[in-house]
Write a protein that holds these residues in place. Structure first.
Motif, short mmCIF file in Angstrom:
data_model
loop_
_atom_site.label_atom_id
_atom_site.label_comp_id
_atom_site.label_asym_id
_atom_site.label_seq_id
_atom_site.Cartn_x
_atom_site.Cartn_y
_atom_site.Cartn_z
N GLY A 1 2.69 10.27 5.20
CA GLY A 1 1.92 10.11 6.44
C GLY A 1 2.86 9.88 7.60
N ARG A 2 2.36 9.20 8.61
CA ARG A 2 3.12 9.00 9.84
C ARG A 2 4.15 7.88 9.67
N THR B 1 5.28 8.83 -1.65
CA THR B 1 4.18 8.76 -2.63
C THR B 1 2.89 9.34 -2.05
N ASN B 2 1.88 9.38 -2.91
CA ASN B 2 0.54 9.81 -2.49
C ASN B 2 0.50 11.28 -2.10
N LEU B 3 1.29 12.11 -2.80
CA LEU B 3 1.38 13.53 -2.44
C LEU B 3 0.67 14.44 -3.45
N GLU B 4 -0.32 13.89 -4.13
CA GLU B 4 -1.02 14.71 -5.13
C GLU B 4 -1.76 15.90 -4.53
N ARG C 1 8.67 19.73 5.65
CA ARG C 1 8.02 19.67 6.96
C ARG C 1 8.37 18.41 7.75
N ASN C 2 8.71 17.33 7.06
CA ASN C 2 8.81 16.03 7.72
C ASN C 2 10.18 15.36 7.69
N GLY D 1 0.79 -1.22 0.00
CA GLY D 1 0.00 0.00 0.00
C GLY D 1 0.82 1.27 0.00
N SER D 2 2.16 1.11 0.02
CA SER D 2 3.02 2.31 0.01
C SER D 2 3.18 2.89 -1.39
#
Length: 271
Positions: free
Chosen positions: A106-107, A135-138, A149-150, A17-18
């Motif tokens: 995410g976390r 990923t998943n940064l749309e 930030r992270n 899922g990553s």
């Protein structure tokens, strides 16, 4: 031999899922890897994809990482079997040039950290560069803002990388994220070129399997019975090891490592 004839063996890893398979499709420019958000696949199971770029021939191993912070005993044995196949394939291909750690925005969790240690420290003896792909940064504008930030969180968890990329692997419904998707293609291509190396790292198969088995053993649920005879049998019948080699692996796993001299003898070699 010119650089574009030199293969780059790249292991992409991360939790289910990553976005590993979606990242493979982004690199390949077409949907060749099936995407899944379930928990299918055993730890260290892998699929190979190959593509020629302007400079390199990429061999990409889409590899299942750890999905839970702990393992059952049967999952442990299956993971070692898959590790043996992956190691054999990588050795036959000349070793590992680059690790690509795929993390969904995410976390950061304990499982994220376990995956990093499994592949960087125990699969590659801390001798292979790691590129981090978020990923998943749309929904991020700009996507690079997520890293700003992270990034310190990764350092806090002991996850150190050579380079990073912030991407989306989907153009979105009705191509609503098409611009970011096209940007991500360029960012990933640039990352692979930046991290390309002429040297691959490899290790004698028995020592490599021992490295991984020692680390995975620490993650087996305490209440699960660990059957040494069963592990020897699996290494012989399912991995093709000789009984002597299998018994050496199991004995070293039980001891939890090597002496200083054995550790020096088991270091990765540069191909």
């Amino acid at each position: 031999m010119s650089s574009h004839n030199v293969p780059q063996n790249i292991v992409i890893f991360g939790e289910t899922g990553s976005g590993k398979s979606s990242l493979v499709n982004l690199i390949m420019g077409q949907n060749v890897a099936a995407t899944s958000y379930g928990t299918d696949g055993c730890t260290l199971d892998s699929s190979l994809y190959e593509i020629d770029t302007k400079k390199y021939h990429l061999r990409i191993y889409d590899t299942v990482g750890l999905n839970e912070p702990q393992l059952g005993a049967e999952h442990y044995l299956s993971a070692i079997e898959k590790a043996h196949k992956l190691i054999t394939d990588l050795n036959n291909a000349g070793g590992v040039h680059l690790l690509v750690f795929c993390v969904r925005g995410g976390r950061i969790t304990a499982t994220t950290q376990h995956n990093y240690r499994l592949f960087y420290e125990f699969l590659c003896c801390r001798m292979v560069p790691v590129a981090l792909v978020i990923t998943n940064l749309e929904s991020e504008t700009p996507m690079e803002g997520w890293w700003q930030r992270n990034s310190q969180e990764f350092t806090r968890f002991g996850i150190n990388v050579t380079a990073h990329a912030c991407v989306t692997c989907t153009p979105g419904y009705g191509n609503m994220y098409l611009d970011k998707y096209e940007e991500s293609k360029t960012v990933i291509c640039d990352l692979l070129v930046k991290c390309a190396t002429q040297h691959a790292h490899a290790l004698e198969t028995r020592n490599w399997v021992t490295n991984i088995s020692i680390y995975l053993r620490q993650l087996v649920y305490a209440r699960h019975v660990y059957n040494k005879k069963q592990m020897v049998r699996m290494l012989v019948l399912r991995c093709g090891m000789s009984r002597d080699d299998a018994e050496v692996v199991v004995r070293r796993v039980e001891e939890g490592g090597w002496s200083d001299n054995q550790r020096k003898a088991s270091r990765c070699t540069i191909q």
